[in-house]
Design an enzyme around this catalytic site. Structure first.
Site, mmCIF file in Angstrom:
data_model
loop_
_atom_site.group_PDB
_atom_site.id
_atom_site.type_symbol
_atom_site.label_atom_id
_atom_site.label_comp_id
_atom_site.label_asym_id
_atom_site.label_seq_id
_atom_site.Cartn_x
_atom_site.Cartn_y
_atom_site.Cartn_z
ATOM 1 N N GLU A 42 31.403 45.540 28.989
ATOM 2 C CA GLU A 42 32.038 44.685 29.880
ATOM 3 C C GLU A 42 32.077 45.080 31.526
ATOM 4 O OE1 GLU A 42 36.360 45.452 29.440
ATOM 5 O OE2 GLU A 42 37.027 44.013 30.829
ATOM 6 N N LYS A 84 31.187 41.234 27.380
ATOM 7 C CA LYS A 84 32.607 40.947 27.677
ATOM 8 C C LYS A 84 32.535 41.021 29.311
ATOM 9 C CE LYS A 84 37.269 42.477 27.623
ATOM 10 N NZ LYS A 84 38.680 42.874 26.955
HETATM 11 C C1 5MM Z 1 43.993 45.650 28.371
HETATM 12 O O1 5MM Z 1 43.628 46.228 29.243
HETATM 13 C C2 5MM Z 1 42.246 46.863 29.374
HETATM 14 C C3 5MM Z 1 42.539 48.298 29.892
HETATM 15 O O2 5MM Z 1 42.603 48.324 31.118
HETATM 16 P P1 5MM Z 1 42.896 49.857 32.059
HETATM 17 O O3 5MM Z 1 41.587 50.870 31.520
HETATM 18 O O4 5MM Z 1 42.886 49.554 33.296
HETATM 19 O O5 5MM Z 1 44.200 50.276 31.234
HETATM 20 C C4 5MM Z 1 41.068 46.096 30.145
HETATM 21 O O6 5MM Z 1 39.959 46.916 30.152
HETATM 22 C C5 5MM Z 1 41.110 44.807 29.229
HETATM 23 O O7 5MM Z 1 40.425 45.164 27.998
HETATM 24 C C6 5MM Z 1 40.160 44.011 29.644
HETATM 25 O O8 5MM Z 1 40.107 44.114 31.166
HETATM 26 C C7 5MM Z 1 40.432 42.488 29.525
HETATM 27 O O9 5MM Z 1 42.067 42.382 29.652
HETATM 28 P P2 5MM Z 1 42.485 40.969 30.550
HETATM 29 O O10 5MM Z 1 43.796 41.415 30.770
HETATM 30 O O11 5MM Z 1 41.596 41.025 31.742
HETATM 31 O O12 5MM Z 1 42.136 40.010 29.576
#
Ligand code: 5MM
Length: 342
Positions: free
Chosen positions: A177, A219
C-alpha cells in the site's frame, strides 16, 4: 513459501463483485473514529464494533477479505468463535496489518517512513498460525512544497518490498500500500506525477527484492485533486488519470489493484471505482480495500449502542453492495436510494 497458495489467495482477494474491508485501525486511529461518535475506545467496545461489522448478514457476497489489527486477530465473537475462524467460515480471507506506522524520516522534514521490519519474520509465522492469509503494509507519501523527495519515495518503496518478500516467504499474500495523501491544495496533475514516481519506484524495488507479482495485491491511492484544490477534477477525469498512471507503472503480472479510499466520501469512492471499471477490461482486477468509505456510515449508525446493530449492519451491507456493483461498472447513483439514511 507455497507459491500456489499465495497465487490462489491473491486471486480470491480480488474475486469478481467483491473487495476488501479494511478494519485494521491501530489503537490511535480507532480512538479517533470512536471519539467522533463519543464512544470510549475500550477493548470491549472495539471488539463489539468489529463483531457488528463481521457478522453483517450476506456481507460475504461482496467482501473477499478483511484486514485486521493485531488485537482483533486475537479477539473472538460473543459466542467464543475467534474472529479469523468466523471470517474463514464465511469464505472471507482474514488478513493482518503488520506495519508499525509511519514515523518521521530522518533528514527529511515533513516526510515519513513506515517502521515494523524488525522481528517481522517471527510475527508473520505467528499470524499464519492464527489464521491470517494475507498481510498489509502502508507507506505514506506527502505532497507539498518540494515534496515528495525521491529519498522518501525510495525509503518507503524499499520497506514495502522488504515486507512483501518476507510475507511471501511465510505464504502470506502481501497487500502493498503506497498512499500518496490527498491533503493539500494541489492539482490532479501533481498527484499524477507523485503517484507515478512512487508506484514505479515501488515496482522497481519489488523486482529487486524478488517479489512474485502473481502473489501480491497493490493497494494504491486513486489519482485525485488535493482536498483543498479550488477546482477539483470530476469522476471521469479521476478514472482517466488513475488508469494512465497505473498503465505506466503496474506490470500486468499483478492480479489485482484494490484502491484505498483515503478520505474520499463513501459515495465518491464508489463512483470513482465504478468509472474505472466501466472502461474495462483492464490487465488487472480493479477492486476496493476501503476503510472509511465502507465503515463511516455504519459507525455513525452504531454509535456504540447494541440496539443500533441491525441498522448499522444494514448500512454496511448497502455500502458493500454498491462497491460490489462498482467492481463491474454497474453501479449507479440510483442504487443509493435503496440505502438507509443515517
Ligand atoms: C483502516 O485504516 C488503516 C489503518 O490505518 P492506521 O495504521 O493509521 O491506523 C489504513 O491503513 C487503511 O487500511 C487504508 O488507509 C485504507 O483506508 P481508507 O480509509 O483510506 O480507505
Amino acid at each position: 513459501m507455497s507459491t500456489k497458495e499465495i497465487e490462489t489467495n491473491a486471486i480470491k482477494m480480488v474475486a469478481a463483485g467483491k473487495g476488501i474491508l479494511a478494519a485494521d485501525e491501530s489503537d490511535g486511529t480507532i480512538k479517533k473514529r470512536f471519539d467522533s461518535i463519543n464512544v470510549p475506545s475500550t477493548e470491549e467496545n472495539r471488539r463489539s464494533y468489529r463483531e457488528m461489522l463481521f457478522t453483517t448478514k450476506g456481507v460475504e457476497d461482496f467482501i473477499s477479505g478483511v484486514i485486521l489489527f493485531d488485537e482483533t486477530l486475537r479477539q473472538s465473537a460473543q459466542d467464543g468463535t475467534p474472529f479469523p475462524t468466523l471470517l474463514a467460515g464465511l469464505g472471507i480471507l482474514p488478513g493482518i496489518k503488520v506495519d508499525k506506522g509511519a514515523k518521521p524520516l530522518a533528514g527529511a522534514p515533513g516526510e515519513t517512513v513506515t517502521e515494523g521490519l524488525d522481528g517481522l519474520r517471527d510475527r508473520l509465522k505467528e499470524y499464519y498460525g492464527l489464521g491470517a492469509r494475507f498481510t498489509k503494509w502502508r507507506g505514506v507519501i506527502n505532497i507539498g512544497e518540494g515534496l515528495p523527495t525521491s529519498y522518501a519515495i525510495e525509503a518507503n518503496a524499499h520497506a514495502l518490498a522488504r515486507f512483501a518478500a518476507l510475507s511471501q516467504e511465510a505464504s502470506l499474500v502481501p497487500i502493498v500500500e503506497p498512499e500518496v495523501l490527498m491533503d493539500g491544495g494541489h492539482s490532479i496533475e501533481t498527484c499524477h506525477e507523485a503517484s507515478e514516481a512512487t508506484f514505479k519506484c515501488v515496482f522497481d524495488e519489488l523486482s529487486k527484492q524478488r517479489v512474485l507479482l502473481e502473489g501480491m495485491i497493490l493497494k494504491p491511492n486513486m489519482v485525485l485533486s488535493g482536498k483543498d484544490c479550488p477546482s477539483r477534477a470530476g469522476v471521469e477525469e479521476v478514472a482517466e488519470q488513475t488508469l494512465r498512471c497505473l498503465r505506466s507503472a503496474v506490470p500486468e503480472g499483478v492480479p489485482g489493484i484494490a484502491f484505498l479510499s483515503g478520505g474520499q466520501t463513501d459515495e465518491e469512492a464508489t463512483a470513482h471505482l465504478n468509472a474505472l471499471n466501466a472502461t474495462g477490461p483492464h490487465p488487472w482486477e480493479l477492486s476496493f480495500s476501503y476503510g472509511r468509505a465502507l465503515q463511516a456510515p455504519a459507525l455513525k449508525a452504531w454509535v456504540g449502542e447494541a440496539s443500533n446493530v441491525p441498522l448499522a449492519q444494514k448500512v454496511l451491507y448497502h455500502r458493500a453492495k454498491c462497491n460490489g456493483s462498482a467492481r463491474s461498472g454497474s453501479y449507479s447513483t440510483a442504487m443509493e436510494k435503496e440505502g438507509v439514511a443515517v
